[in-house]
Design a protein around this motif. Structure first.
Motif, PDB file in Angstrom:
ATOM      1  N   ASP A  80       0.899  -1.068   0.064  1.00 44.23           N
ATOM      2  CA  ASP A  80      -0.018  -0.109  -0.078  1.00 44.23           C
ATOM      3  C   ASP A  80       0.864   1.287  -0.193  1.00 44.23           C
ATOM      4  O   ASP A  80       0.762   2.255  -0.658  1.00 44.23           O
ATOM      5  CB  ASP A  80      -0.955  -0.206   1.197  1.00 44.23           C
ATOM      6  CG  ASP A  80      -2.033  -0.947   1.167  1.00 44.23           C
ATOM      7  OD1 ASP A  80      -2.403  -1.205   0.026  1.00 44.23           O
ATOM      8  OD2 ASP A  80      -2.474  -1.634   2.000  1.00 44.23           O
ATOM      9  N   LEU A  81       1.973   1.472   0.875  1.00 45.10           N
ATOM     10  CA  LEU A  81       2.729   2.478   0.924  1.00 45.10           C
ATOM     11  C   LEU A  81       3.548   2.371  -0.285  1.00 45.10           C
ATOM     12  O   LEU A  81       3.848   3.717  -0.749  1.00 45.10           O
ATOM     13  CB  LEU A  81       3.658   2.341   2.117  1.00 45.10           C
ATOM     14  CG  LEU A  81       4.526   3.485   2.444  1.00 45.10           C
ATOM     15  CD1 LEU A  81       3.749   4.689   2.906  1.00 45.10           C
ATOM     16  CD2 LEU A  81       5.511   2.943   3.635  1.00 45.10           C
ATOM     17  N   ASP A  82       3.874   1.581  -0.829  1.00 42.17           N
ATOM     18  CA  ASP A  82       4.714   1.542  -2.279  1.00 42.17           C
ATOM     19  C   ASP A  82       3.840   2.122  -3.441  1.00 42.17           C
ATOM     20  O   ASP A  82       4.632   2.710  -4.243  1.00 42.17           O
ATOM     21  CB  ASP A  82       5.125   0.338  -2.534  1.00 42.17           C
ATOM     22  CG  ASP A  82       6.224  -0.402  -1.910  1.00 42.17           C
ATOM     23  OD1 ASP A  82       7.063   0.500  -1.063  1.00 42.17           O
ATOM     24  OD2 ASP A  82       6.871  -1.437  -1.839  1.00 42.17           O
ATOM     25  N   ARG A  83       2.672   2.272  -3.429  1.00 42.12           N
ATOM     26  CA  ARG A  83       1.574   3.037  -4.291  1.00 42.12           C
ATOM     27  C   ARG A  83       1.864   4.470  -4.288  1.00 42.12           C
ATOM     28  O   ARG A  83       1.680   5.039  -5.217  1.00 42.12           O
ATOM     29  CB  ARG A  83       0.264   2.563  -3.854  1.00 42.12           C
ATOM     30  CG  ARG A  83      -0.197   1.225  -4.423  1.00 42.12           C
ATOM     31  CD  ARG A  83      -1.505   1.139  -4.621  1.00 42.12           C
ATOM     32  NE  ARG A  83      -1.940  -0.616  -4.376  1.00 42.12           N
ATOM     33  CZ  ARG A  83      -2.320  -1.029  -3.298  1.00 42.12           C
ATOM     34  NH1 ARG A  83      -2.546  -0.557  -2.089  1.00 42.12           N
ATOM     35  NH2 ARG A  83      -2.412  -2.365  -3.429  1.00 42.12           N
TER      36      ARG A  83
ATOM     37  N   VAL B   8      -3.411  14.932  -1.477  1.00 40.44           N
ATOM     38  CA  VAL B   8      -4.274  14.455  -0.388  1.00 40.44           C
ATOM     39  C   VAL B   8      -5.500  13.609  -0.963  1.00 40.44           C
ATOM     40  O   VAL B   8      -5.487  12.342  -0.805  1.00 40.44           O
ATOM     41  CB  VAL B   8      -5.016  15.271   0.657  1.00 40.44           C
ATOM     42  CG1 VAL B   8      -5.859  14.457   1.341  1.00 40.44           C
ATOM     43  CG2 VAL B   8      -4.077  16.052   1.443  1.00 40.44           C
ATOM     44  N   SER B   9      -5.933  13.882  -2.026  1.00 46.25           N
ATOM     45  CA  SER B   9      -7.004  13.252  -2.859  1.00 46.25           C
ATOM     46  C   SER B   9      -6.394  11.991  -3.597  1.00 46.25           C
ATOM     47  O   SER B   9      -7.005  10.717  -3.326  1.00 46.25           O
ATOM     48  CB  SER B   9      -7.518  14.103  -4.104  1.00 46.25           C
ATOM     49  OG  SER B   9      -8.216  15.198  -3.431  1.00 46.25           O
ATOM     50  N   ALA B  10      -5.172  12.282  -4.107  1.00 49.39           N
ATOM     51  CA  ALA B  10      -4.470  11.094  -4.710  1.00 49.39           C
ATOM     52  C   ALA B  10      -4.188   9.841  -3.572  1.00 49.39           C
ATOM     53  O   ALA B  10      -4.299   8.881  -3.768  1.00 49.39           O
ATOM     54  CB  ALA B  10      -3.301  11.301  -5.275  1.00 49.39           C
ATOM     55  N   VAL B  11      -3.580  10.116  -2.479  1.00 52.30           N
ATOM     56  CA  VAL B  11      -3.323   9.331  -1.319  1.00 52.30           C
ATOM     57  C   VAL B  11      -4.797   8.549  -0.855  1.00 52.30           C
ATOM     58  O   VAL B  11      -4.650   7.466  -0.629  1.00 52.30           O
ATOM     59  CB  VAL B  11      -2.825  10.366  -0.104  1.00 52.30           C
ATOM     60  CG1 VAL B  11      -2.577   9.169   0.956  1.00 52.30           C
ATOM     61  CG2 VAL B  11      -1.373  10.590  -0.467  1.00 52.30           C
ATOM     62  N   LEU B  12      -5.905   9.341  -0.475  1.00 54.57           N
ATOM     63  CA  LEU B  12      -6.832   8.855  -0.295  1.00 54.57           C
ATOM     64  C   LEU B  12      -7.495   7.648  -1.355  1.00 54.57           C
ATOM     65  O   LEU B  12      -8.163   6.641  -1.095  1.00 54.57           O
ATOM     66  CB  LEU B  12      -8.070  10.025  -0.219  1.00 54.57           C
ATOM     67  CG  LEU B  12      -7.961  10.805   1.410  1.00 54.57           C
ATOM     68  CD1 LEU B  12      -8.994  11.930   1.311  1.00 54.57           C
ATOM     69  CD2 LEU B  12      -8.004  10.005   2.465  1.00 54.57           C
ATOM     70  N   ARG B  13      -7.472   8.233  -2.669  1.00 51.95           N
ATOM     71  CA  ARG B  13      -7.787   7.268  -3.738  1.00 51.95           C
ATOM     72  C   ARG B  13      -7.053   5.942  -3.811  1.00 51.95           C
ATOM     73  O   ARG B  13      -7.437   4.751  -3.968  1.00 51.95           O
ATOM     74  CB  ARG B  13      -7.755   8.092  -4.978  1.00 51.95           C
ATOM     75  CG  ARG B  13      -8.216   7.264  -6.373  1.00 51.95           C
ATOM     76  CD  ARG B  13      -8.111   7.869  -7.509  1.00 51.95           C
ATOM     77  NE  ARG B  13      -6.815   8.171  -8.076  1.00 51.95           N
ATOM     78  CZ  ARG B  13      -5.860   9.124  -7.716  1.00 51.95           C
ATOM     79  NH1 ARG B  13      -6.687  10.171  -7.511  1.00 51.95           N
ATOM     80  NH2 ARG B  13      -4.793   9.018  -8.217  1.00 51.95           N
TER      81      ARG B  13
ATOM     82  N   LEU C  50      -9.136   5.157   1.195  1.00 51.47           N
ATOM     83  CA  LEU C  50      -9.798   5.978   2.472  1.00 51.47           C
ATOM     84  C   LEU C  50     -10.675   6.773   2.072  1.00 51.47           C
ATOM     85  O   LEU C  50     -10.918   7.527   0.990  1.00 51.47           O
ATOM     86  CB  LEU C  50      -8.480   6.326   3.004  1.00 51.47           C
ATOM     87  CG  LEU C  50      -7.706   5.246   3.585  1.00 51.47           C
ATOM     88  CD1 LEU C  50      -6.294   5.910   4.341  1.00 51.47           C
ATOM     89  CD2 LEU C  50      -8.217   4.046   4.508  1.00 51.47           C
ATOM     90  N   SER C  51     -11.465   7.374   3.056  1.00 51.75           N
ATOM     91  CA  SER C  51     -12.590   8.189   2.944  1.00 51.75           C
ATOM     92  C   SER C  51     -12.304   9.727   3.305  1.00 51.75           C
ATOM     93  O   SER C  51     -12.571  10.595   2.478  1.00 51.75           O
ATOM     94  CB  SER C  51     -13.950   7.718   3.393  1.00 51.75           C
ATOM     95  OG  SER C  51     -14.460   6.383   2.828  1.00 51.75           O
ATOM     96  N   ASN C  52     -11.269   9.854   4.231  1.00 53.37           N
ATOM     97  CA  ASN C  52     -11.393  11.232   4.845  1.00 53.37           C
ATOM     98  C   ASN C  52      -9.844  11.096   5.716  1.00 53.37           C
ATOM     99  O   ASN C  52      -9.188  10.365   5.785  1.00 53.37           O
ATOM    100  CB  ASN C  52     -12.164  11.607   5.836  1.00 53.37           C
ATOM    101  CG  ASN C  52     -12.740  10.521   6.720  1.00 53.37           C
ATOM    102  OD1 ASN C  52     -11.715  10.128   7.461  1.00 53.37           O
ATOM    103  ND2 ASN C  52     -13.932  10.017   6.999  1.00 53.37           N
ATOM    104  N   ARG C  53      -9.760  12.288   6.089  1.00 57.86           N
ATOM    105  CA  ARG C  53      -8.218  12.417   6.798  1.00 57.86           C
ATOM    106  C   ARG C  53      -8.151  11.774   8.178  1.00 57.86           C
ATOM    107  O   ARG C  53      -7.121  11.442   8.484  1.00 57.86           O
ATOM    108  CB  ARG C  53      -7.872  13.960   7.137  1.00 57.86           C
ATOM    109  CG  ARG C  53      -8.583  14.685   7.768  1.00 57.86           C
ATOM    110  CD  ARG C  53      -8.053  16.213   7.989  1.00 57.86           C
ATOM    111  NE  ARG C  53      -6.891  16.405   8.459  1.00 57.86           N
ATOM    112  CZ  ARG C  53      -6.067  17.364   8.380  1.00 57.86           C
ATOM    113  NH1 ARG C  53      -6.580  18.341   7.574  1.00 57.86           N
ATOM    114  NH2 ARG C  53      -4.811  17.467   8.940  1.00 57.86           N
TER     115      ARG C  53
END
Length: 238
Positions: free
Chosen positions: A174-177, A213-218, A222-225
């Motif tokens: 997940d982190l590698d993405r 932030v949008s890219a990370v959530l996608r 995840l849905s929110n911070r």
């Protein structure tokens, strides 16, 4: 005088009153930060540090370092074109030179263990964060020039733990993405920073922070911070 790559040419002059002299290249993708560091440490007659070149990405860094052969490179970890680790990989022959080796000191906003360990494994002689004072940075540069290893407080523990273990760190798919910049934003969000504070610290616009932030959530689904903060905390990224 400087050429297109930021390298300076001309004969070296001994710094009066210091007895020490070191030629340095600054590698950071934020021009304002490079300007600030230059103003802080580049007064050669006072500090003994001569900034002989600057670069903003991996390709430019390799070109400038190869052209100027500085004693020390101040290297940001997160750079366009592959990051600081890629610069180290492409400059391996310069680091391993029998005479006048080029030594690298990482200077980054990030204090994440994987960033520290990554550049040290790549061959950097030390790692300091951008909270360091100008005086301490000059001292660190000279220590690295002399062959010492230099770390900001607490970062040395990451290195000791990493090299004391014979086991490779687990891969987090997940982190590698995430890109390096997305990881930076992720950590700051998880630490409770507002978008404006993140923008100021990373020298980017608020709109760019929002995009990251949008890219990370996608990517992490995840849905929110708040979910993002829990995710980062569970992985000890905060």
């Amino acid at each position: 005088m400087s050429d297109e790559t930021g390298a300076t040419t001309g004969a070296d002059a001994e710094a009066p009153g210091t007895g020490r002299r070191v030629r340095v290249v600054l590698v950071d993708d934020h021009r304002m930060f490079r300007t600030g560091v230059q103003a802080e440490i580049g007064r050669t007659e006072v500090t003994g540090v001569e900034v002989v070149g600057e670069a903003a990405d991996v390709d430019q860094a390799v070109t400038v370092i190869t052209a100027t052969r500085p004693e020390v490179v101040l290297l940001d970890v997160h750079l366009p074109g592959g990051g600081g680790v890629e610069v180290l990989r492409r400059c391996a022959s310069l680091m391993g030179a029998a005479e006048d080796p080029v030594r690298f000191l990482a200077l980054s906003v990030s204090d994440a263990a994987e960033d520290v360990i990554g550049v040290i494994r790549g061959g950097a002689r030390g790692y300091v964060t951008k909270t360091i004072t100008g005086t301490d940075l000059v001292d660190s540069i000279f220590r690295v020039q002399e062959g010492d290893a230099v770390f900001s407080p607490r970062l040395a523990g990451f290195v000791l733990d990493a090299f004391a273990s014979t086991d490779a760190p687990p891969v987090d798919e997940d982190l590698d993405r995430l890109t390096q910049r997305e990881r930076e934003v992720l950590r700051l969000i998880a630490r409770g920073y507002a978008y404006k504070e993140i923008a100021k610290q990373l020298y980017i616009s608020v709109k760019t922070v929002e995009s990251h932030v949008s890219a990370v959530l996608r990517k992490l689904q995840l849905s929110n911070r708040h979910e993002l903060t829990r995710w980062a905390t569970a992985r000890r990224l905060v």
